[in-house]
Design a protein around this motif. Structure first.
Motif, PDB file in Angstrom:
ATOM      1  N   VAL A 268       0.862  -1.182   0.000  1.00 51.46           N
ATOM      2  CA  VAL A 268       0.000   0.000   0.000  1.00 51.46           C
ATOM      3  C   VAL A 268       0.892   1.223   0.000  1.00 51.46           C
ATOM      4  N   GLU A 269       0.561   2.182  -0.849  1.00 55.36           N
ATOM      5  CA  GLU A 269       1.337   3.417  -0.899  1.00 55.36           C
ATOM      6  C   GLU A 269       0.356   4.550  -1.108  1.00 55.36           C
ATOM      7  N   GLY A 270      -0.091   5.172  -0.048  1.00 56.99           N
ATOM      8  CA  GLY A 270      -1.107   6.216  -0.168  1.00 56.99           C
ATOM      9  C   GLY A 270      -2.364   5.628  -0.769  1.00 56.99           C
ATOM     10  N   PRO A 271      -2.902   6.294  -1.794  1.00 59.56           N
ATOM     11  CA  PRO A 271      -4.145   5.795  -2.406  1.00 59.56           C
ATOM     12  C   PRO A 271      -3.907   4.655  -3.388  1.00 59.56           C
ATOM     13  N   ARG A 272      -2.651   4.219  -3.534  1.00 59.87           N
ATOM     14  CA  ARG A 272      -2.372   3.152  -4.499  1.00 59.87           C
ATOM     15  C   ARG A 272      -2.136   1.825  -3.764  1.00 59.87           C
ATOM     16  N   GLN A 273      -2.788   0.758  -4.245  1.00 56.23           N
ATOM     17  CA  GLN A 273      -2.627  -0.555  -3.620  1.00 56.23           C
ATOM     18  C   GLN A 273      -2.304  -1.606  -4.674  1.00 56.23           C
ATOM     19  N   TRP A 274      -1.426  -2.547  -4.276  1.00 59.67           N
ATOM     20  CA  TRP A 274      -1.050  -3.650  -5.166  1.00 59.67           C
ATOM     21  C   TRP A 274      -1.713  -4.932  -4.674  1.00 59.67           C
ATOM     22  N   LEU A 275      -2.450  -5.590  -5.530  1.00 60.90           N
ATOM     23  CA  LEU A 275      -3.117  -6.835  -5.145  1.00 60.90           C
ATOM     24  C   LEU A 275      -2.611  -7.983  -6.018  1.00 60.90           C
ATOM     25  N   ALA A 276      -2.202  -9.046  -5.349  1.00 62.09           N
ATOM     26  CA  ALA A 276      -1.771 -10.218  -6.102  1.00 62.09           C
ATOM     27  C   ALA A 276      -2.938 -11.182  -6.171  1.00 62.09           C
ATOM     28  N   PHE A 277      -3.139 -11.796  -7.370  1.00 64.67           N
ATOM     29  CA  PHE A 277      -4.196 -12.803  -7.484  1.00 64.67           C
ATOM     30  C   PHE A 277      -3.741 -13.899  -8.435  1.00 64.67           C
ATOM     31  N   PRO A 278      -4.252 -15.118  -8.275  1.00 68.61           N
ATOM     32  CA  PRO A 278      -3.804 -16.249  -9.101  1.00 68.61           C
ATOM     33  C   PRO A 278      -3.985 -15.922 -10.580  1.00 68.61           C
ATOM     34  N   ALA A 279      -2.952 -16.243 -11.377  1.00 72.32           N
ATOM     35  CA  ALA A 279      -2.965 -15.862 -12.784  1.00 72.32           C
ATOM     36  C   ALA A 279      -4.083 -16.534 -13.557  1.00 72.32           C
ATOM     37  N   GLY A 280      -4.574 -17.658 -13.032  1.00 69.90           N
ATOM     38  CA  GLY A 280      -5.636 -18.363 -13.741  1.00 69.90           C
ATOM     39  C   GLY A 280      -6.996 -17.698 -13.571  1.00 69.90           C
ATOM     40  N   GLU A 281      -7.130 -16.866 -12.518  1.00 74.92           N
ATOM     41  CA  GLU A 281      -8.409 -16.205 -12.250  1.00 74.92           C
ATOM     42  C   GLU A 281      -8.673 -15.093 -13.247  1.00 74.92           C
ATOM     43  N   SER A 282      -9.934 -14.795 -13.444  1.00 74.26           N
ATOM     44  CA  SER A 282     -10.279 -13.695 -14.330  1.00 74.26           C
ATOM     45  C   SER A 282     -10.085 -12.373 -13.588  1.00 74.26           C
ATOM     46  N   ALA A 283      -9.464 -11.407 -14.257  1.00 72.90           N
ATOM     47  CA  ALA A 283      -9.263 -10.108 -13.641  1.00 72.90           C
ATOM     48  C   ALA A 283     -10.571  -9.322 -13.636  1.00 72.90           C
ATOM     49  N   ALA A 284     -11.432  -9.608 -14.622  1.00 74.89           N
ATOM     50  CA  ALA A 284     -12.655  -8.823 -14.790  1.00 74.89           C
ATOM     51  C   ALA A 284     -13.554  -8.901 -13.560  1.00 74.89           C
ATOM     52  N   ALA A 285     -13.756 -10.123 -13.061  1.00 70.97           N
ATOM     53  CA  ALA A 285     -14.634 -10.306 -11.915  1.00 70.97           C
ATOM     54  C   ALA A 285     -14.101  -9.553 -10.703  1.00 70.97           C
ATOM     55  N   LEU A 286     -12.784  -9.650 -10.548  1.00 69.85           N
ATOM     56  CA  LEU A 286     -12.136  -9.002  -9.413  1.00 69.85           C
ATOM     57  C   LEU A 286     -12.313  -7.482  -9.501  1.00 69.85           C
ATOM     58  N   VAL A 287     -12.084  -6.954 -10.701  1.00 65.45           N
ATOM     59  CA  VAL A 287     -12.206  -5.509 -10.898  1.00 65.45           C
ATOM     60  C   VAL A 287     -13.632  -5.061 -10.610  1.00 65.45           C
ATOM     61  N   ALA A 288     -14.593  -5.847 -11.088  1.00 66.41           N
ATOM     62  CA  ALA A 288     -15.998  -5.485 -10.881  1.00 66.41           C
ATOM     63  C   ALA A 288     -16.317  -5.384  -9.397  1.00 66.41           C
ATOM     64  N   ARG A 289     -15.791  -6.357  -8.639  1.00 66.75           N
ATOM     65  CA  ARG A 289     -16.057  -6.351  -7.191  1.00 66.75           C
ATOM     66  C   ARG A 289     -15.455  -5.138  -6.523  1.00 66.75           C
ATOM     67  N   ILE A 290     -14.203  -4.829  -6.902  1.00 66.50           N
ATOM     68  CA  ILE A 290     -13.523  -3.690  -6.259  1.00 66.50           C
ATOM     69  C   ILE A 290     -14.227  -2.385  -6.627  1.00 66.50           C
ATOM     70  N   ALA A 291     -14.622  -2.281  -7.908  1.00 72.23           N
ATOM     71  CA  ALA A 291     -15.265  -1.054  -8.370  1.00 72.23           C
ATOM     72  C   ALA A 291     -16.568  -0.807  -7.625  1.00 72.23           C
ATOM     73  N   ALA A 292     -17.256  -1.909  -7.264  1.00 73.53           N
ATOM     74  CA  ALA A 292     -18.528  -1.773  -6.576  1.00 73.53           C
ATOM     75  C   ALA A 292     -18.348  -1.301  -5.141  1.00 73.53           C
ATOM     76  N   GLU A 293     -17.220  -1.685  -4.527  1.00 70.57           N
ATOM     77  CA  GLU A 293     -17.080  -1.431  -3.094  1.00 70.57           C
ATOM     78  C   GLU A 293     -16.143  -0.287  -2.750  1.00 70.57           C
ATOM     79  N   TYR A 294     -15.262   0.091  -3.696  1.00 66.73           N
ATOM     80  CA  TYR A 294     -14.270   1.108  -3.377  1.00 66.73           C
ATOM     81  C   TYR A 294     -14.311   2.249  -4.392  1.00 66.73           C
ATOM     82  N   PRO A 295     -13.824   3.441  -4.002  1.00 67.87           N
ATOM     83  CA  PRO A 295     -13.802   4.593  -4.923  1.00 67.87           C
ATOM     84  C   PRO A 295     -12.657   4.457  -5.931  1.00 67.87           C
ATOM     85  N   LEU A 296     -12.871   3.744  -6.993  1.00 70.17           N
ATOM     86  CA  LEU A 296     -11.839   3.398  -7.954  1.00 70.17           C
ATOM     87  C   LEU A 296     -11.534   4.564  -8.899  1.00 70.17           C
ATOM     88  N   ALA A 297     -10.232   4.884  -9.077  1.00 64.91           N
ATOM     89  CA  ALA A 297      -9.852   5.953  -9.999  1.00 64.91           C
ATOM     90  C   ALA A 297      -9.227   5.374 -11.273  1.00 64.91           C
TER      91      ALA A 297
END
Lengths: 327, 266, 267
Positions: A268-297
């Motif tokens: 975590v560095e201020g408003p920027r965060q790095w998230l590791a996730f298994p390469a086999g997982e879809s990034a789209a689903a993850l992004v959708a979840r984060i966008a719904a719950e956090y103020p995504l820029a």
């Protein structure tokens, strides 16, 4: 399925002389390729990856007839490459990423005219193939330009066309996207996909760029220390290697670490965060979840490095004696 | 003091770099020896016909041949010193990086070339010379003073040789294709240094002219000192004068050229 | 063989067109090539400005040797002189790009950097030979006249064999390209002087070991009506074509061995 490329326990052993003192030299044998077996069917598109010095180029050189194997059996289109080098040459196309085979001081078209005559391509075939390559690789405006004036990406496209004019049944590409910008990479990849789909050309490519594999190859082979370590789908490789992609998330303001399993926050560095996730997982689903719950820029995805994937894959199980001192 | 150490390090680096090409060095020794053999026989025939030609006797002529083969690479008489690399750096623009180094461009390359020359003197020169001295009758001085003076002439010859080649290399700033120039340098080197035929054998006015040109400082003058045919001090003065003139001209051309680079490179 | 010549012609043609992209540089290097070799002859002229004969041979006869040697070597140099760069191709890996082409590697390497500027040497040698032919008093017979072109062609063949063998050696020792200069340029220089100048052992060596004497010395001695070197019989003067064929065959074997070793050891 009909096996177009066949390797059966193929080996390549080099004698290497190393300076160990002022006049002393040690001779040792390096097993660059240490008993590799695989088959590739006609029309497959295969990625061949591994760290530098793993034996990738040596394998390609044996497949193209440049090097003679020290052991094992190798056939391409039923031909023993090292014995019938020139007969095989008519049926394969080779692109060396770092070394252009185009004529530096002459217009691009001149290199193609040479291929036309050297490979004795029938005029009609030549015209047809050239027209197709020119159209798909967007070479029309480059044909009269001396090769030395072309950009790296333009030259690579030019080289790929040169390797295809004689209708090869298999195309070997050694690092076809190395050093290219994003747009050039995309053009090259799109072309290779179409070539494979429409002409049924078998493609074998070595690369350092996992995206090449992801976008082109249904099958990937990993070689390390001269041995075949993995042969299968890319997703499977990620599973075996437990490789992770990284999602870099820029939020509108600082928040608590994002909670979105199976992704985990690694930094975590201020408003920027790095998230590791298994390469086999879809990034789209993850992004959708984060966008719904956090103020995504803003956000971006980073691919795992091939070296990292392989390193993780074999952590703790380093394959032993690949170099043996002889004298 | 500090910068002096820097240039010593560059000299050592140049020496070591050339020392890594073992096969090339062995090949060069072989080739120099073969060419020495061919030349020795033609000279012997020549001096057979006309003893004391150019003031040399047969043994001196033979010594001259092997000296030429021994220092041919070190003095880069036919080219092949560091100037090739410098020209390449000028052509590619990498020379701009050199200009930002806390070292003087000319001194830097001089040091690198001296390192190269020292290695080639030992690595490529000694064997052909010893071979020649063992197989053919030669005239070598018996006193230490002459050998010492000879060594001084070799050092001065290195400076003159570098001076010539540095000037040529700088011309790359203005002429991008250097092949023709490199050829011409080789030509002048072979002919005017006395590599082909001792300059004191050249007839009449032609001889008078070539003996005063800078190239004669590379082989003819050191040979004359070794063979006891020339006064060492006058030879030092001749070589030193040419070294000063050439290196000075190099400085001048360098300052003109670098101004160009700085303006172009912005 | 036919394939090889065809590939040679195609690649050579490409190189000619490449050099024509820089006409000024081409003119300059051709002239330089002419001048470098001309200077060679100036050296001989300088020698003869101080003496009347060298090894018992007067200037016109030495010019005869010089012209023949230069033209024969010039043709070999023009045809396959770039093979001396093979070591560099092995080192930087560009030899591999030739191995995936449907043409003999030897032909491709021989045609590499084909340079018309090398005509400069042939022109210069021909000029000197022309001078020699007007200045030398030869008792021409049909046989001698026939021997002249045969001599040049066989000589070129022998020098070609030296180039090929030298290139084959570079498969083993990539940095040692200078060794072959001793035999190519060194050989051409040697043959420019009369055989009587050199030690008997050296003449024997270049007759029986590395048969350069067949390029000029032996046939030229016959044409000039001089005693044959080493007291060899006259018929030896007609051996050059056979010697050339034998040398080419041997160098071909060496080339094959070199290429095989490259393909089994790589780089």
């Amino acid at each position: 399925m009909d096996a177009f490329i066949e390797l059966d326990r193929v080996e390549k052993v080099f004698d290497v002389r190393k300076k160990t003192g002022f006049l002393k030299r040690e001779r040792r044998q390096v097993r660059a390729v240490d008993g590799i077996s695989f088959t590739v069917a006609r029309g497959e598109m295969v990625g061949y990856i591994g760290p530098n010095g793993a034996g990738k180029s040596t394998t390609i050189k044996m497949l193209t007839g440049i090097l003679t194997p020290s052991g094992g059996r190798l056939r391409v289109a039923g031909i023993d490459p090292s014995r019938e080098r020139t007969r095989l040459a008519h049926r394969i196309g080779v692109v060396f990423g770092q070394r252009t085979t185009l004529w530096w001081d002459l217009p691009l078209i001149d290199s193609y005219k040479l291929m036309h005559r050297m490979y004795r391509i029938p005029d009609a075939r030549y015209r047809e193939n050239l027209d197709r390559c020119v159209e798909l690789l967007e070479l029309a405006e480059l044909l009269d330009v001396p090769v030395r004036q072309l950009s790296l990406g333009q030259r690579m496209r030019g080289d790929i066309a040169a390797a295809l004019l004689h209708d090869p049944e298999v195309l070997y590409l050694d690092e076809p996207t190395i050093g290219l910008d994003v747009i050039s990479k995309a053009k090259v990849r799109r072309f290779l996909r179409e070539l494979n789909a429409e002409q049924g050309t078998t493609v074998l490519l070595t690369t350092h760029d996992l995206q090449d594999i992801e976008q082109l190859c249904s099958r990937v082979m990993v070689i390390d220390h001269g041995r075949l370590m993995y042969d299968g789908a890319l997703a499977g490789l990620h599973e075996v290697g437990e490789s992770e992609r990284t999602l870099v998330v820029d939020l509108e303001r600082e928040t608590a670490p994002i909670d979105a399993a199976p992704a985990r926050v690694v930094k975590v560095e201020g408003p920027r965060q790095w998230l590791a996730f298994p390469a086999g997982e879809s990034a789209a689903a993850l992004v959708a979840r984060i966008a719904a719950e956090y103020p995504l820029a803003d956000l971006s995805v980073r691919e795992p490095d091939i070296e990292d994937v392989i390193a993780k894959m074999y952590a703790g199980s380093t394959p032993g004696h690949t170099e043996k001192a002889v004298s | 003091m500090g910068s002096g150490r820097l240039y010593v390090a560059v000299v050592a680096g140049g020496f070591r770099r050339y020392a890594t090409y073992r096969a090339a060095t062995a090949a060069g020794v072989f080739t120099n020896t073969v060419f020495g053999l061919i030349l020795v026989y033609t000279y012997l025939a020549l001096w057979d016909e006309k003893p004391h030609l150019g003031g040399y006797d047969q043994a001196q002529a033979v010594t001259y041949v092997w000296l030429g083969q021994a220092i041919f690479a070190a003095m880069a008489i036919g080219g092949g010193g560091v100037e090739g690399e410098l020209m390449e750096r000028i052509r590619t623009g990498d020379v701009a990086i050199d200009l930002y180094r806390p070292a003087d461009l000319q001194l830097w390359w001089l040091a690198a070339d001296v390192g190269r020359a020292l290695f080639q003197l030992l690595g490529r020169g000694v064997i052909p010379f010893v071979f020649g001295a063992l197989v053919f009758p030669v005239a070598l001085p018996g006193d230490v003073a002459t050998w010492g003076a000879f060594l001084v002439t070799l050092v001065l010859a290195m400076a003159v040789g570098f001076g010539i080649r540095y000037l040529i290399a700088l011309l790359t700033f203005w002429m991008m294709d250097g092949t023709g120039m490199t050829h011409m340098t080789m030509l002048a080197g072979f002919f005017c240094s006395g590599m082909m035929l001792p300059l004191n054998v050249f007839p009449g006015a032609l001889g008078d002219v070539v003996r005063e040109l800078p190239w004669s400082a590379l082989l003819q003058k050191p040979a004359d000192v070794l063979l006891g045919e020339a006064d060492p001090w006058r030879t030092f003065a001749f070589q030193g004068a040419w070294a000063v003139v050439l290196l000075g001209a190099g400085r001048l051309l360098q300052s003109v050229a670098t101004r160009r680079v700085v303006v172009q490179g912005g | 063989m036919v394939d090889g010549l065809r590939a040679y012609r195609l690649i050579g043609g490409m190189w000619i067109r490449s050099t024509m992209a820089y006409r000024a540089s081409f003119a300059m290097t051709t002239f330089a090539n002419f001048a470098v070799t001309a200077l060679d002859f100036v050296g001989i002229l300088l020698m003869f400005s101080r003496v009347k004969v060298l090894g018992g041979w007067p200037l016109p006869e030495v010019a005869f040797l010089y012209g023949l040697s230069s033209v024969a070597f010039g043709f070999a140099d023009l045809a396959i002189g770039s093979m001396e760069r093979l070591g560099r191709r092995v080192r930087d890996g560009t030899l591999d790009t030739l191995l995936v082409r449907p043409a003999p590697v030897l032909a491709q390497v021989a045609a590499d950097r084909f340079a018309l500027r090398r005509l400069g040497r042939i022109m210069q040698g021909a000029l000197v030979l022309g001078y020699a032919l007007t200045a030398v008093d030869i008792h021409w017979t049909p046989l001698k006249a026939l021997l002249m072109p045969v001599m040049v062609l066989s000589g070129a063949g022998i020098f070609c064999a030296v180039f090929v063998a030298g290139a084959a050696f570079q498969f083993v020792a990539q940095d040692a390209s200078e060794v072959q200069n001793a035999f190519t340029y060194g050989g051409a220089t040697l043959l420019q002087y009369p055989p009587t100048v050199f030690g008997r052992e050296l003449v024997r060596g270049v007759t029986f070991l590395l048969p350069l004497a067949f390029v000029t010395w032996l046939p030229a001695a016959y044409v000039l009506g001089r005693p044959m070197p080493l007291g060899l019989p006259h018929w030896v003067a007609f051996a050059p074509p056979l010697v050339a064929v034998a040398c080419l065959a041997l160098s071909g074997v060496a080339w094959r061995a070199g290429l095989r070793s490259y393909r089994s050891t790589g780089n």
